[in-house]
Design an enzyme around this catalytic site. Structure first.
Site, PDB file in Angstrom:
ATOM      1  N   THR A  22     -10.434   8.806   3.153  1.00  0.00           N
ATOM      2  CA  THR A  22     -11.692   8.963   4.109  1.00  0.00           C
ATOM      3  C   THR A  22     -11.397  10.287   5.087  1.00  0.00           C
ATOM      4  O   THR A  22     -12.118  10.662   5.677  1.00  0.00           O
ATOM      5  CB  THR A  22     -11.629   7.740   4.672  1.00  0.00           C
ATOM      6  OG1 THR A  22     -10.452   7.037   5.106  1.00  0.00           O
ATOM      7  CG2 THR A  22     -12.442   6.615   3.977  1.00  0.00           C
TER       8      THR A  22
ATOM      9  N   ARG B 152      -5.779  -2.312  13.763  1.00  0.00           N
ATOM     10  CA  ARG B 152      -5.721  -2.219  15.329  1.00  0.00           C
ATOM     11  C   ARG B 152      -6.554  -3.197  15.864  1.00  0.00           C
ATOM     12  O   ARG B 152      -6.491  -3.873  16.859  1.00  0.00           O
ATOM     13  CB  ARG B 152      -5.783  -0.779  15.662  1.00  0.00           C
ATOM     14  CG  ARG B 152      -4.732   0.167  15.423  1.00  0.00           C
ATOM     15  CD  ARG B 152      -4.947   1.611  15.564  1.00  0.00           C
ATOM     16  NE  ARG B 152      -5.856   1.837  14.385  1.00  0.00           N
ATOM     17  CZ  ARG B 152      -6.155   3.045  14.184  1.00  0.00           C
ATOM     18  NH1 ARG B 152      -6.034   3.959  14.937  1.00  0.00           N
ATOM     19  NH2 ARG B 152      -7.305   3.342  13.211  1.00  0.00           N
TER      20      ARG B 152
ATOM     21  N   ASP C  62       0.754  -1.151  -0.124  1.00  0.00           N
ATOM     22  CA  ASP C  62      -0.083   0.024   0.155  1.00  0.00           C
ATOM     23  C   ASP C  62       1.046   1.245   0.202  1.00  0.00           C
ATOM     24  O   ASP C  62       1.109   2.107   1.066  1.00  0.00           O
ATOM     25  CB  ASP C  62      -0.997   0.005   1.282  1.00  0.00           C
ATOM     26  CG  ASP C  62      -1.875   1.053   1.430  1.00  0.00           C
ATOM     27  OD1 ASP C  62      -2.050   1.771   0.363  1.00  0.00           O
ATOM     28  OD2 ASP C  62      -2.248   1.291   2.374  1.00  0.00           O
TER      29      ASP C  62
ATOM     30  N   LYS D  99       0.425   3.946  -2.437  1.00  0.00           N
ATOM     31  CA  LYS D  99      -0.325   4.937  -3.019  1.00  0.00           C
ATOM     32  C   LYS D  99       0.524   5.803  -3.975  1.00  0.00           C
ATOM     33  O   LYS D  99       0.374   6.944  -3.482  1.00  0.00           O
ATOM     34  CB  LYS D  99      -1.126   5.801  -1.777  1.00  0.00           C
ATOM     35  CG  LYS D  99      -1.927   4.844  -0.922  1.00  0.00           C
ATOM     36  CD  LYS D  99      -2.625   5.926   0.118  1.00  0.00           C
ATOM     37  CE  LYS D  99      -3.454   5.166   1.079  1.00  0.00           C
ATOM     38  NZ  LYS D  99      -2.928   4.292   2.052  1.00  0.00           N
TER      39      LYS D  99
HETATM   40  O1  C5P Z   1      -6.195   0.154  12.149  1.00  0.00           O
HETATM   41  P1  C5P Z   1      -7.360   0.211  11.076  1.00  0.00           P
HETATM   42  O2  C5P Z   1      -8.176  -0.921  10.825  1.00  0.00           O
HETATM   43  O3  C5P Z   1      -7.764   1.514  11.100  1.00  0.00           O
HETATM   44  O4  C5P Z   1      -6.352   0.102   9.947  1.00  0.00           O
HETATM   45  C1  C5P Z   1      -6.827   0.406   8.503  1.00  0.00           C
HETATM   46  C2  C5P Z   1      -5.685   0.634   7.654  1.00  0.00           C
HETATM   47  O5  C5P Z   1      -6.276   0.838   6.303  1.00  0.00           O
HETATM   48  C3  C5P Z   1      -4.751   1.623   7.754  1.00  0.00           C
HETATM   49  O6  C5P Z   1      -3.266   0.842   7.549  1.00  0.00           O
HETATM   50  C4  C5P Z   1      -4.972   2.813   7.078  1.00  0.00           C
HETATM   51  O7  C5P Z   1      -3.930   3.657   6.696  1.00  0.00           O
HETATM   52  C5  C5P Z   1      -5.766   2.129   5.757  1.00  0.00           C
HETATM   53  N1  C5P Z   1      -6.724   2.836   5.254  1.00  0.00           N
HETATM   54  C6  C5P Z   1      -7.640   3.524   5.742  1.00  0.00           C
HETATM   55  N2  C5P Z   1      -8.380   4.334   5.207  1.00  0.00           N
HETATM   56  C7  C5P Z   1      -8.535   4.669   3.796  1.00  0.00           C
HETATM   57  C8  C5P Z   1      -7.421   3.967   3.078  1.00  0.00           C
HETATM   58  C9  C5P Z   1      -6.366   3.295   3.955  1.00  0.00           C
HETATM   59  O8  C5P Z   1      -7.960   3.108   6.906  1.00  0.00           O
HETATM   60  N3  C5P Z   1      -9.235   5.407   2.929  1.00  0.00           N
END
Ligand code: C5P
Length: 238
Positions: free
Chosen positions: A124, A216, A64, A66
């Site tokens: 987001t 998390r 990831d 980007k």
């Molecule tokens: O810890 P959590 O479940 O919130 O992690 C979500 C993962 O998805 C993180 O690595 C975050 O950077 C990624 N992400 C996100 N929202 C986005 C794009 C990527 O939460 N729109």
């Protein structure tokens, strides 16, 4: 590729990451290995060696990073990434169709194979106000997301990263086989953290997510293996 739970390994170094993945070797008698997401923090800290190490342990990988730059730079960078043998990688749809098409060219190996390539539509973390006042985009967020998703599809990409709340609309706009990879997933009894609009793994499945990304709720759980297998059960089986 089948639907799956992707674990976001948002760790700062290789040791913490590999110690975390070791838990699954020790505690799983199913032979199932988590699909791992490697983000910028870990990749910039450890470089390509961490990708090779995790791959050699038998995990699928979503890299990831980007990407977002001029088409020629993205094409050449994707050609480098294609040698890492990851399963999914990504870029920003805001880089426009010419960048996405160049990325696909760079990613495609001489034998015609390539990792799946998906696009970030709008982060987001970008809200309505920032969209309008800083990016100077006046259209509603959902319209912007669907338009970027369609650009990605028309450029030949395989899917988008989006909220599970947008998965159905993306499939309606871009077709069932266009992949939706969705972060923002939480257990119904868990902390939301900084994710504002969330769904449970079961709800995400019903909404049509192809892959859920969970960080998390699994990495910070008292028992990460139990949390991972709960997510797998809720997303794939229940
Ligand atoms: O810890 P959590 O479940 O919130 O992690 C979500 C993962 O998805 C993180 O690595 C975050 O950077 C990624 N992400 C996100 N929202 C986005 C794009 C990527 O939460 N729109």
């Amino acid at each position: 590729m089948a639907r799956d739970v992707i674990v976001a390994c948002d760790f700062a170094d290789a040791k913490t990451t590999l110690d975390f993945l070791d838990l699954f070797e020790k505690n799983s008698n199913t032979g199932r290995k988590p699909f791992v997401k490697i983000g910028m923090e870990l990749f910039y800290a450890e470089g390509p060696s961490i990708v090779r190490e995790i791959k050699s342990r038998g995990h699928k990988i979503f890299l990831d990073l980007k990407l977002h730059d001029i088409p020629n730079t993205v094409k050449k960078t994707m050609a480098v990434l294609s040698k890492l043998d990851v399963d999914i990688t990504n870029l920003h749809a805001a880089g426009t169709s010419s960048m996405m098409k160049a990325a696909l060219e760079g990613l495609t190996r001489e034998d015609g194979t390539r990792p799946l390539l998906i696009a970030v539509t709008q982060l987001t973390s970008t809200d309505r106000e920032a969209l309008e006042n800083e990016l100077l985009i006046k259209e509603p967020m959902e319209e912007v997301v669907m338009s970027y998703a369609l650009n990605a599809k028309n450029s030949g990409l395989d899917g988008v990263v989006c909220s599970p709340l947008e998965a159905k609309a993306v499939h309606d706009t871009c077709g069932k086989s266009f992949l939706t990879v969705t972060p923002g997933v939480r257990f119904d009894d868990g902390e939301k953290g900084d994710q504002k609009r969330v769904m449970t793994p079961r709800e995400a499945r019903k909404a049509g997510s192809d892959y859920i990304v969970m960080g998390r709720p699994i990495t910070a759980a008292a028992d990460p293996c139990a949390a991972y297998f709960r997510a797998v059960r809720e997303f794939l089986e229940d």
